[in-house]
Scaffold this motif. Sequence first.
Motif, PDB file in Angstrom:
ATOM      1  N   VAL A 165       2.539  -3.403  10.570  1.00  0.00           N
ATOM      2  CA  VAL A 165       1.536  -2.550  10.255  1.00  0.00           C
ATOM      3  C   VAL A 165       0.189  -2.891  10.473  1.00  0.00           C
ATOM      4  CG1 VAL A 165       1.977  -2.947   7.701  1.00  0.00           C
ATOM      5  CG2 VAL A 165       1.073  -0.716   8.542  1.00  0.00           C
ATOM      6  N   LEU A 166       0.021  -4.177   9.664  1.00  0.00           N
ATOM      7  CA  LEU A 166      -1.413  -4.647   9.992  1.00  0.00           C
ATOM      8  C   LEU A 166      -1.421  -5.935  10.851  1.00  0.00           C
ATOM      9  CD1 LEU A 166      -3.137  -3.873   6.419  1.00  0.00           C
ATOM     10  CD2 LEU A 166      -3.828  -3.287   8.877  1.00  0.00           C
ATOM     11  N   LYS A 167      -0.531  -6.401  11.299  1.00  0.00           N
ATOM     12  CA  LYS A 167      -0.541  -7.712  11.858  1.00  0.00           C
ATOM     13  C   LYS A 167      -1.471  -7.978  12.942  1.00  0.00           C
ATOM     14  CE  LYS A 167       3.544  -9.635  12.594  1.00  0.00           C
ATOM     15  NZ  LYS A 167       4.807 -10.089  13.172  1.00  0.00           N
ATOM     16  N   GLY A 168      -2.432  -8.979  12.648  1.00  0.00           N
ATOM     17  CA  GLY A 168      -3.401  -9.294  13.399  1.00  0.00           C
ATOM     18  C   GLY A 168      -4.577  -8.844  12.948  1.00  0.00           C
ATOM     19  N   GLU A 217      -5.686   5.638   9.441  1.00  0.00           N
ATOM     20  CA  GLU A 217      -4.437   5.558   8.928  1.00  0.00           C
ATOM     21  C   GLU A 217      -4.067   4.349   7.846  1.00  0.00           C
ATOM     22  OE1 GLU A 217      -5.533   5.824  12.041  1.00  0.00           O
ATOM     23  OE2 GLU A 217      -4.067   4.578  13.322  1.00  0.00           O
ATOM     24  N   ASP A 218      -5.030   3.426   7.545  1.00  0.00           N
ATOM     25  CA  ASP A 218      -4.915   2.458   6.556  1.00  0.00           C
ATOM     26  C   ASP A 218      -5.412   2.877   5.231  1.00  0.00           C
ATOM     27  OD1 ASP A 218      -6.374  -0.014   9.097  1.00  0.00           O
ATOM     28  OD2 ASP A 218      -4.251   0.624   8.288  1.00  0.00           O
ATOM     29  N   THR A 219      -5.991   4.235   4.907  1.00  0.00           N
ATOM     30  CA  THR A 219      -6.403   4.705   3.833  1.00  0.00           C
ATOM     31  C   THR A 219      -5.038   4.865   3.088  1.00  0.00           C
ATOM     32  OG1 THR A 219      -7.998   6.166   4.838  1.00  0.00           O
ATOM     33  CG2 THR A 219      -6.976   6.739   2.937  1.00  0.00           C
ATOM     34  N   ALA A 220      -5.124   4.281   1.674  1.00  0.00           N
ATOM     35  CA  ALA A 220      -4.069   4.241   0.770  1.00  0.00           C
ATOM     36  C   ALA A 220      -4.587   3.668  -0.466  1.00  0.00           C
ATOM     37  CB  ALA A 220      -2.894   3.463   1.416  1.00  0.00           C
ATOM     38  N   VAL A 221      -3.716   3.688  -1.339  1.00  0.00           N
ATOM     39  CA  VAL A 221      -3.883   2.709  -2.714  1.00  0.00           C
ATOM     40  C   VAL A 221      -3.212   1.502  -2.318  1.00  0.00           C
ATOM     41  CG1 VAL A 221      -3.598   2.530  -5.167  1.00  0.00           C
ATOM     42  CG2 VAL A 221      -3.995   4.775  -4.191  1.00  0.00           C
ATOM     43  N   TYR A 222      -3.931   0.384  -2.528  1.00  0.00           N
ATOM     44  CA  TYR A 222      -3.401  -0.878  -2.245  1.00  0.00           C
ATOM     45  C   TYR A 222      -3.081  -1.719  -3.622  1.00  0.00           C
ATOM     46  CZ  TYR A 222      -4.462  -0.627   2.620  1.00  0.00           C
ATOM     47  OH  TYR A 222      -4.561  -0.253   4.043  1.00  0.00           O
ATOM     48  N   TYR A 223      -1.745  -2.184  -3.579  1.00  0.00           N
ATOM     49  CA  TYR A 223      -1.705  -2.737  -4.911  1.00  0.00           C
ATOM     50  C   TYR A 223      -1.143  -4.303  -4.486  1.00  0.00           C
ATOM     51  CZ  TYR A 223      -0.321   1.957  -6.477  1.00  0.00           C
ATOM     52  OH  TYR A 223      -0.394   3.128  -6.610  1.00  0.00           O
ATOM     53  N   CYS A 224      -1.623  -5.051  -5.722  1.00  0.00           N
ATOM     54  CA  CYS A 224      -1.070  -6.648  -5.678  1.00  0.00           C
ATOM     55  C   CYS A 224       0.080  -6.564  -6.645  1.00  0.00           C
ATOM     56  CB  CYS A 224      -2.351  -7.351  -6.486  1.00  0.00           C
ATOM     57  SG  CYS A 224      -1.727  -8.991  -6.716  1.00  0.00           S
ATOM     58  N   ARG A 259       0.694  -1.279   0.134  1.00  0.00           N
ATOM     59  CA  ARG A 259      -0.143  -0.101   0.076  1.00  0.00           C
ATOM     60  C   ARG A 259       0.945   1.148   0.178  1.00  0.00           C
ATOM     61  NH1 ARG A 259      -2.576   0.274   6.056  1.00  0.00           N
ATOM     62  NH2 ARG A 259      -0.910   0.851   7.080  1.00  0.00           N
ATOM     63  N   GLN A 260       0.256   2.236  -0.545  1.00  0.00           N
ATOM     64  CA  GLN A 260       0.860   3.716  -0.521  1.00  0.00           C
ATOM     65  C   GLN A 260      -0.008   4.600  -0.283  1.00  0.00           C
ATOM     66  OE1 GLN A 260       3.431   4.518  -4.029  1.00  0.00           O
ATOM     67  NE2 GLN A 260       4.769   5.749  -2.861  1.00  0.00           N
ATOM     68  N   ALA A 261       0.316   5.378   0.866  1.00  0.00           N
ATOM     69  CA  ALA A 261      -0.497   6.700   1.235  1.00  0.00           C
ATOM     70  C   ALA A 261       0.128   7.924   0.597  1.00  0.00           C
ATOM     71  CB  ALA A 261      -0.847   6.676   2.550  1.00  0.00           C
ATOM     72  N   PRO A 262      -0.566   8.868   0.354  1.00  0.00           N
ATOM     73  CA  PRO A 262      -0.182  10.103  -0.065  1.00  0.00           C
ATOM     74  C   PRO A 262       1.172  10.558   0.794  1.00  0.00           C
ATOM     75  CG  PRO A 262      -2.600  10.322  -0.109  1.00  0.00           C
ATOM     76  CD  PRO A 262      -2.092   9.080   0.595  1.00  0.00           C
ATOM     77  N   GLY A 263       2.390  10.923   0.028  1.00  0.00           N
ATOM     78  CA  GLY A 263       3.358  11.369   0.810  1.00  0.00           C
ATOM     79  C   GLY A 263       4.092  10.494   1.263  1.00  0.00           C
ATOM     80  N   GLN A 266      -8.087   1.960  -4.428  1.00  0.00           N
ATOM     81  CA  GLN A 266      -7.996   2.909  -3.170  1.00  0.00           C
ATOM     82  C   GLN A 266      -8.918   2.251  -2.319  1.00  0.00           C
ATOM     83  OE1 GLN A 266      -6.687   5.932  -3.189  1.00  0.00           O
ATOM     84  NE2 GLN A 266      -7.458   5.960  -0.900  1.00  0.00           N
ATOM     85  N   VAL A 267      -8.196   2.447  -0.949  1.00  0.00           N
ATOM     86  CA  VAL A 267      -9.283   2.017   0.148  1.00  0.00           C
ATOM     87  C   VAL A 267      -9.033   3.496   0.937  1.00  0.00           C
ATOM     88  CG1 VAL A 267      -9.201   0.855   2.392  1.00  0.00           C
ATOM     89  CG2 VAL A 267      -8.577  -0.327   0.145  1.00  0.00           C
ATOM     90  N   THR A 268     -10.286   3.939   1.337  1.00  0.00           N
ATOM     91  CA  THR A 268     -10.605   4.947   2.138  1.00  0.00           C
ATOM     92  C   THR A 268     -11.208   4.591   3.387  1.00  0.00           C
ATOM     93  OG1 THR A 268     -10.299   6.325   0.228  1.00  0.00           O
ATOM     94  CG2 THR A 268     -11.360   7.171   2.439  1.00  0.00           C
ATOM     95  N   VAL A 269     -10.670   4.827   4.495  1.00  0.00           N
ATOM     96  CA  VAL A 269     -11.191   4.531   5.934  1.00  0.00           C
ATOM     97  C   VAL A 269     -11.552   5.850   6.545  1.00  0.00           C
ATOM     98  CG1 VAL A 269     -10.973   3.338   8.105  1.00  0.00           C
ATOM     99  CG2 VAL A 269      -9.913   2.358   6.224  1.00  0.00           C
ATOM    100  N   SER A 270     -13.270   6.118   6.918  1.00  0.00           N
ATOM    101  CA  SER A 270     -13.529   7.107   7.441  1.00  0.00           C
ATOM    102  C   SER A 270     -13.690   7.222   8.912  1.00  0.00           C
ATOM    103  CB  SER A 270     -14.701   7.443   6.996  1.00  0.00           C
ATOM    104  OG  SER A 270     -15.802   6.754   7.175  1.00  0.00           O
ATOM    105  N   SER A 271     -13.410   8.181   9.728  1.00  0.00           N
ATOM    106  CA  SER A 271     -13.338   8.163  11.063  1.00  0.00           C
ATOM    107  C   SER A 271     -14.656   8.372  11.592  1.00  0.00           C
ATOM    108  CB  SER A 271     -12.464   9.188  11.721  1.00  0.00           C
ATOM    109  OG  SER A 271     -12.640  10.525  11.304  1.00  0.00           O
TER     110      SER A 271
END
Length: 125
Positions: A63-66, A89-96, A38-42, A120-125
């Motif tokens: 980062v995502l263990k568990g 904070e999991d919001t990012a573009v996810y790549y295979c 995954r890659q988040a902006p910046g 794109q994965v976007t997680v809203s609070s």
Amino acid sequence: QVRLVESGGGLVQAGGSLRLSCVASGRTASTAAMGWFRQAPGKERELVGAIGWPATSTYYPDVLKGRATISREKDKNAVYLQMNSLKPEDTAVYYCAAARTITYPAHYDYEYAYWGQGTQVTVSS
């Protein structure tokens, strides 16, 4: 050449779950390692999970263990990423990604030869 197509991204509320899918076509990568990054902006691209061949070995960085599970289906040439308890904070573009010949669950992006276009994965609070 291997073509990877991701799907399953979208908008989800914090605490929710998503299942990402990636299907490989072309010269099959069904006997090589596959991974999700995954890659988040910046931010730099980072590994989320990796799976080797055969699918008895997996690797998850902290980062995502568990909260993440990677799996694959040989017959469908597919790899999946189930993510639970998602956080903003999991919001990012996810790549295979698929390796060419590596069969262990590779940790680094340079070990992978083929990449999808990202979802794109976007997680809203």
